[in-house]
Design a protein around this motif. Structure first.
Motif, PDB file in Angstrom:
ATOM      1  N   LEU A 120     -30.001  31.919 -23.992  1.00 19.71           N
ATOM      2  CA  LEU A 120     -29.668  33.038 -23.917  1.00 19.71           C
ATOM      3  C   LEU A 120     -27.760  33.169 -24.657  1.00 19.71           C
ATOM      4  N   ILE A 121     -27.034  32.613 -23.941  1.00 19.44           N
ATOM      5  CA  ILE A 121     -25.007  32.355 -24.169  1.00 19.44           C
ATOM      6  C   ILE A 121     -25.516  32.103 -25.829  1.00 19.44           C
ATOM      7  N   GLY A 122     -26.034  30.795 -25.818  1.00 18.11           N
ATOM      8  CA  GLY A 122     -25.646  29.847 -26.946  1.00 18.11           C
ATOM      9  C   GLY A 122     -26.170  30.928 -27.993  1.00 18.11           C
ATOM     10  N   LEU A 123     -27.306  31.464 -28.048  1.00 18.62           N
ATOM     11  CA  LEU A 123     -27.560  32.051 -29.216  1.00 18.62           C
ATOM     12  C   LEU A 123     -27.513  33.737 -29.498  1.00 18.62           C
ATOM     13  N   MET A 124     -27.587  34.125 -28.290  1.00 18.12           N
ATOM     14  CA  MET A 124     -26.169  35.408 -28.522  1.00 18.12           C
ATOM     15  C   MET A 124     -25.030  35.126 -29.707  1.00 18.12           C
ATOM     16  N   SER A 125     -24.114  33.776 -28.623  1.00 18.70           N
ATOM     17  CA  SER A 125     -22.529  33.939 -29.514  1.00 18.70           C
ATOM     18  C   SER A 125     -22.497  33.226 -31.240  1.00 18.70           C
ATOM     19  N   GLY A 126     -23.448  32.645 -30.428  1.00 18.08           N
ATOM     20  CA  GLY A 126     -23.964  31.702 -32.003  1.00 18.08           C
ATOM     21  C   GLY A 126     -23.784  32.933 -33.177  1.00 18.08           C
ATOM     22  N   ALA A 127     -24.929  34.020 -33.147  1.00 15.85           N
ATOM     23  CA  ALA A 127     -25.219  34.698 -33.751  1.00 15.85           C
ATOM     24  C   ALA A 127     -24.474  35.981 -33.994  1.00 15.85           C
ATOM     25  N   LEU A 128     -23.480  35.869 -32.976  1.00 14.99           N
ATOM     26  CA  LEU A 128     -21.561  36.884 -33.395  1.00 14.99           C
ATOM     27  C   LEU A 128     -20.857  36.055 -34.094  1.00 14.99           C
ATOM     28  N   SER A 309     -16.908  25.538 -29.895  1.00 16.15           N
ATOM     29  CA  SER A 309     -18.190  25.163 -30.810  1.00 16.15           C
ATOM     30  C   SER A 309     -18.701  26.004 -31.836  1.00 16.15           C
ATOM     31  N   VAL A 310     -18.341  27.437 -31.658  1.00 14.46           N
ATOM     32  CA  VAL A 310     -18.970  28.046 -33.048  1.00 14.46           C
ATOM     33  C   VAL A 310     -17.388  28.908 -33.626  1.00 14.46           C
ATOM     34  N   ALA A 311     -16.411  28.729 -33.181  1.00 15.84           N
ATOM     35  CA  ALA A 311     -15.146  29.142 -34.241  1.00 15.84           C
ATOM     36  C   ALA A 311     -14.850  27.622 -34.644  1.00 15.84           C
ATOM     37  N   PHE A 312     -15.258  26.136 -33.914  1.00 10.84           N
ATOM     38  CA  PHE A 312     -14.786  25.210 -35.078  1.00 10.84           C
ATOM     39  C   PHE A 312     -15.936  24.444 -35.370  1.00 10.84           C
ATOM     40  N   GLY A 313     -17.155  25.097 -34.659  1.00  8.28           N
ATOM     41  CA  GLY A 313     -18.169  23.933 -35.194  1.00  8.28           C
ATOM     42  C   GLY A 313     -18.011  22.486 -34.633  1.00  8.28           C
ATOM     43  N   ALA A 314     -16.978  22.721 -33.358  1.00  4.46           N
ATOM     44  CA  ALA A 314     -17.416  21.317 -32.508  1.00  4.46           C
ATOM     45  C   ALA A 314     -17.132  21.920 -31.895  1.00  4.46           C
ATOM     46  N   ALA A 342     -24.161  24.560 -26.234  1.00  4.35           N
ATOM     47  CA  ALA A 342     -22.567  24.348 -27.045  1.00  4.35           C
ATOM     48  C   ALA A 342     -23.284  23.645 -28.251  1.00  4.35           C
ATOM     49  N   LEU A 343     -24.470  23.200 -28.068  1.00  2.07           N
ATOM     50  CA  LEU A 343     -25.617  22.394 -28.712  1.00  2.07           C
ATOM     51  C   LEU A 343     -26.573  23.714 -29.389  1.00  2.07           C
ATOM     52  N   VAL A 344     -26.452  24.534 -28.811  1.00  2.00           N
ATOM     53  CA  VAL A 344     -27.713  25.792 -28.885  1.00  2.00           C
ATOM     54  C   VAL A 344     -26.802  26.898 -30.054  1.00  2.00           C
ATOM     55  N   ALA A 345     -25.389  27.218 -29.172  1.00  5.79           N
ATOM     56  CA  ALA A 345     -24.900  27.971 -30.350  1.00  5.79           C
ATOM     57  C   ALA A 345     -24.515  27.241 -32.286  1.00  5.79           C
ATOM     58  N   ALA A 346     -23.990  25.997 -31.205  1.00  2.73           N
ATOM     59  CA  ALA A 346     -23.876  25.472 -32.849  1.00  2.73           C
ATOM     60  C   ALA A 346     -25.092  24.817 -34.194  1.00  2.73           C
ATOM     61  N   PHE A 347     -26.616  25.343 -32.945  1.00  3.75           N
ATOM     62  CA  PHE A 347     -27.043  25.683 -34.193  1.00  3.75           C
ATOM     63  C   PHE A 347     -28.000  26.565 -34.678  1.00  3.75           C
ATOM     64  N   THR A 348     -27.339  27.720 -34.243  1.00  2.00           N
ATOM     65  CA  THR A 348     -27.745  28.666 -34.179  1.00  2.00           C
ATOM     66  C   THR A 348     -26.423  29.299 -35.654  1.00  2.00           C
ATOM     67  N   LEU A 349     -25.699  29.315 -35.424  1.00  2.00           N
ATOM     68  CA  LEU A 349     -24.151  28.377 -36.295  1.00  2.00           C
ATOM     69  C   LEU A 349     -24.347  27.974 -37.632  1.00  2.00           C
ATOM     70  N   ARG A 350     -25.516  26.891 -37.759  1.00  2.00           N
ATOM     71  CA  ARG A 350     -25.554  26.529 -38.770  1.00  2.00           C
ATOM     72  C   ARG A 350     -26.317  26.689 -39.747  1.00  2.00           C
ATOM     73  N   SER A 351     -28.007  27.892 -38.368  1.00  3.93           N
ATOM     74  CA  SER A 351     -29.017  28.667 -39.237  1.00  3.93           C
ATOM     75  C   SER A 351     -28.353  30.130 -40.019  1.00  3.93           C
ATOM     76  N   ILE A 352     -27.077  30.214 -39.374  1.00  2.71           N
ATOM     77  CA  ILE A 352     -26.914  31.389 -40.123  1.00  2.71           C
ATOM     78  C   ILE A 352     -26.051  31.471 -41.913  1.00  2.71           C
ATOM     79  N   ASN A 353     -25.515  30.003 -41.072  1.00  4.81           N
ATOM     80  CA  ASN A 353     -25.067  29.217 -42.765  1.00  4.81           C
ATOM     81  C   ASN A 353     -23.767  30.148 -43.169  1.00  4.81           C
TER      82      ASN A 353
END
Length: 803
Positions: A120-128, A309-314, A342-353
């Motif tokens: 849930l944290i990964g999904l929410m942070s990645g989306a934000l 992870s979401v700030a740098f894609g790292a 971190a993996l979930v967050a990076a995946f979410t951010l990649r989906s948003i592109n």
């Protein structure tokens, strides 16, 4: 005494009356706040039953007293108690799981809840983070013009669909109109330039005004980077509301505004704060994490990794950042969960592109030229520059922030933000390298010049170039390159100075991107210098073996990358996580050795000038009770030298196990400001029985007066296991053994202080009792340790907690 909240990273402007504040081990306790905190499972109160007319004591095992065992604001948690409480809870669930299928299902769901929370944290942070990236890009471009196809398109997206865009002028298309073109109908001439200039400054002022006003009005905690406070919270300190829903909402909105205003700040540090807010809010969905402060801090450590992870894609760099830089307690289980989140967050951010290039990284680079061993010399020089600049920046920024706190400047945060924004915008607009967003500037500096690049930095004389390949040999620099170098030199000086006053203002402000920009500019300038040196002097001994005429020897973009890592390392003192973040950020895997050399050199140089990184310096400036694990304690003092009471002080306030009445205890609570009291057998023997916290004592007595018949001021209080028979005429006694810590941590008076400091660091203690031959002598609290460390370092001991 009051805990100062009106400072750089910690911007609450509310104040509390002195009567409401109570001195507490390692913190300040504010009894004026009534926070609805959940009760703890193991805490026991006691009620009085009447059987056949005889008073009978009952321990309240099934009905815990609300509030006992919880913590007040600005209080340090008891790590030992929280961990043992969680072990008891886990033991109980495991034993019950064998009794029924339903209990087994509950046991499995309890074990799975941690992984679900990470998801849930990964999904929410990645989306934000994706929303923040897209919004900031659009609003940054809004300062220069607007898209006629739809005002919600940024410049790049606006020109994507255009059929009239040429390759040379790919950023120009009829659908995108500058403000001058819209208002006065022309893009050429002095009037158009002045109109664009004015609109740029006006938009910058509007964005920064909205940001600082929203922060002041709704969430004072949303300002600054947030990392110093998160480090302090992860060490066990409680700052209620710092990771709350209002802070999350306002920080997300104002971060976009602050970045778009063109101020010299980044969004990376605040994204760690945003991710930790998500973690804290989602913890409330799970009882295991809601009721246990130590477990919650494990989640926050993973959330900090998600932020990077979401700030740098790292994602891997994020986990290492949490481990190296912010976490206080990082068990192996947290490492795995951080990795997953971190993996979930990076995946979410990649989906948003958000960048529209199907990549997570901001500055993707492809360098094809291998580096040569002799290039380590300029890389190490960049490391020295990064270390010197990092140490200078920390000293200058802390001096400015201290000035802000102690002069009239701190009383006008809105005016300060507007003045700094106006100066930034006015100075930045004429220079194309400062006008653009800092992320785009770094991206251009990292870029390796190809034949198709239209940047001024790539305008070389192409006389001897064959068009068949996009890999270019070293060439003489054209006029545009020299112009760009002058502009970059001015941009370097401007960024170095303006970042000092920007970091710490009352808007969300990160430090990663401005630090990287300074290093990237310096690195690119050195890289171009080396490239021209190799072109004109390829017969020199240092170039002769590996750089023949017409070869592509030097990559200026690589120097920019190494310089960025060096400056960021000099400011934050990161090493391992920094190198991993840099190669994840750029995709430059073969350049790990140059990055390592620069990062290590910058840390050594910066540590030689001043031991503290920027986050530790801000923690000390704000007086947070943080015991730095990296600091060595080398003085030969003993526990008896630091403990209280000192020789001139009144004797230690203690409770006896069976000799005090309710009135005696209430008088002691009223007359003292201590966080807790040792319990002894008697005043004569001073043999230690246990330790009881002031808050638990107050709540239990108040609760007993309300719920237990016959409890009056003359009722005796017992901390013993068995209560002796009472005379029939006496009021019913009050049994409080359930709230007493029966195994308080003790050391002898001759224990060396370096061992005591180590114990406090590694066990996260709030207080430690000092004994001599089994008799109680005194107490050392976390605050006493911090004051002692400050005294040894010739700092003001009263700066701890009470600025």
């Amino acid at each position: 005494m009051r805990f100062s909240m009106d400072n750089t990273g910690y911007c609450n402007e509310s104040s509390t009356s002195d009567e409401d504040m109570v001195e507490i081990a390692g913190a300040t306790l504010d009894f004026s706040t009534t926070e609805d905190v959940p009760p703890l499972d193991r805490d026991k109160g006691s009620v009085m039953g009447i059987v056949n007319g005889v008073p009978k004591l009952m321990d309240l095992l099934d009905d815990p007293v609300p509030g006992v065992g919880t913590y007040e604001d600005f209080n340090t948690i008891d790590w030992v108690r929280e961990k043992s409480k969680d072990r008891d809870r886990h033991r109980e669930i495991t034993s019950k799981s064998k009794e029924s299928t339903w209990a087994l299902v509950k046991s499995v769901s309890d074990a799975f809840s941690g992984w679900l929370l990470m998801l849930l944290i990964g999904l929410m942070s990645g989306a934000l983070a994706g929303g923040i990236d897209i919004s900031a890009h659009w609003m940054t471009d809004l300062k220069e013009g607007v898209c006629l196809n739809g005002f919600w398109f940024n410049h790049e997206h606006c020109c994507w669909t255009s059929n009239e865009t040429t390759f040379q002028e790919r950023d120009k298309c009829p659908q995108w109109k500058s403000w001058a073109e819209l208002i006065i109908g022309t893009t050429e001439g002095p009037f158009a330039y002045i109109m664009n200039y004015l609109m740029y400054v006006c938009w910058a002022l509007l964005f920064s005004f909205l940001a600082v006003t929203l922060v002041r009005a709704f969430a004072p905690y949303a300002c600054g980077s947030g990392i110093p406070e998160i480090k302090t919270i992860l060490s066990g300190f409680i700052i209620r509301g710092y990771l709350g829903k209002w802070t999350l909402i306002i920080k997300t909105i104002t971060l976009v505004l602050a970045v778009s205003s063109g101020l010299s700040l980044g969004k990376e540090g605040p994204l760690v704060h945003v991710a930790c807010c998500c973690g804290n809010i989602l913890c409330h969905l799970f009882t295991k994490y809601r009721k246990n402060e130590a477990k919650r801090r494990e989640v926050l450590s993973a959330a900090a990794a998600v932020g990077v992870s979401v700030a740098f894609g790292a994602p891997i760099g994020g986990v290492l950042f949490s481990l190296e830089e912010v976490s206080y307690y990082f068990p192996l289980k947290t490492l795995w969960r951080s990795f997953f989140a971190a993996l979930v967050a990076a995946f979410t951010l990649r989906s948003i592109n958000p960048f529209g290039n199907s990549r997570l990284v901001l500055f993707y680079v492809e360098f094809h030229t291998p580096w040569h061993l002799l290039e380590l010399i300029p890389f190490i020089l960049l490391g020295i520059f990064g270390g010197i600049w990092g140490a200078f920046f920390i000293r200058a920024n802390i001096a400015w922030c201290r000035r802000r706190k102690t002069t009239w400047l701190g009383h006008y945060p809105v005016l300060e933000v507007l003045v700094v924004t106006a100066v930034t915008a006015v100075v930045a607009f004429p220079n194309s390298y400062t006008r653009t967003s800092t992320s785009e500037l770094i991206s251009e500096l990292f870029n390796d010049c190809g034949l198709l690049d239209s940047s001024k930095l790539c305008n070389y004389d192409n006389a001897n170039v064959t068009k068949s390949s996009n890999e270019l040999p070293d060439r003489p620099a054209g006029d545009d390159v020299y112009t760009a170098m002058w502009q970059l030199s001015l941009a370097l000086v401007f960024k170095m100075l303006i970042t000092v006053v920007t970091f710490g203002m009352k808007v969300p402000s990160g430090l990663f991107i401005p630090s990287m920009a300074v290093g990237a500019i310096a690195g690119r300038l050195l890289g171009i210098g080396m490239e021209q040196l190799a072109y004109y002097h390829h017969d020199w001994a240092i170039f002769r073996g590996w750089c023949s005429p017409g070869a592509d020897c030097i990559t200026p973009g690589l120097y920019a990358m190494v310089g960025a890592a060096a400056c960021l390392g000099g400011v934050t003192r990161m090493t391992v996580s920094l190198v991993v973040i840099m190669f994840e950020l750029t995709g430059g895997l073969e350049y790990i050795v140059p990055l390592m050399a620069a990062a290590m050199t910058s840390k050594w140089v910066a540590d030689a000038i001043g031991r503290e990184g920027i986050y530790e310096a801000h923690i000390r400036l704000n007086g947070y009770p943080f015991l730095e694990a990296k600091e060595e304690f080398s003085h030969k003092t003993l526990a008896m030298d630091v403990m209280r009471p000192r020789r001139s002080d009144p004797p230690l306030s203690v409770l006896t196990q069976d000799g005090m009445t309710v009135e005696d205890v209430e008088t002691m609570i009223t007359e003292t400001t201590y966080s807790g009291f040792p319990v002894v057998v008697s005043h004569e023997s001073q043999r230690l029985v246990g330790f009881v916290l002031r808050r638990d004592l107050t709540i239990s007595i108040d609760n007993a007066r309300q719920r237990q018949d016959g409890i009056v001021s003359t009722s005796r209080i017992f901390f013993t296991e068995y209560t002796p028979p009472q005379p029939p005429s006496s009021p019913p006694p009050l049994k409080l053994r359930g709230i007493m810590d029966l195994s308080p941590f003790t050391v002898t008076d001759h224990t060396a202080m370096d061992i005591v400091v180590d114990i406090f660091r590694k066990l996260g203690l709030r207080q430690c009792l000092i004994t001599h031959n089994g008799r109680l002598l005194g107490i050392i609290t976390k605050k006493d340790i911090l004051k002692h460390v400050a005294q040894i370092a010739n700092r003001d001991p009263d700066s701890i907690l009470f600025n």
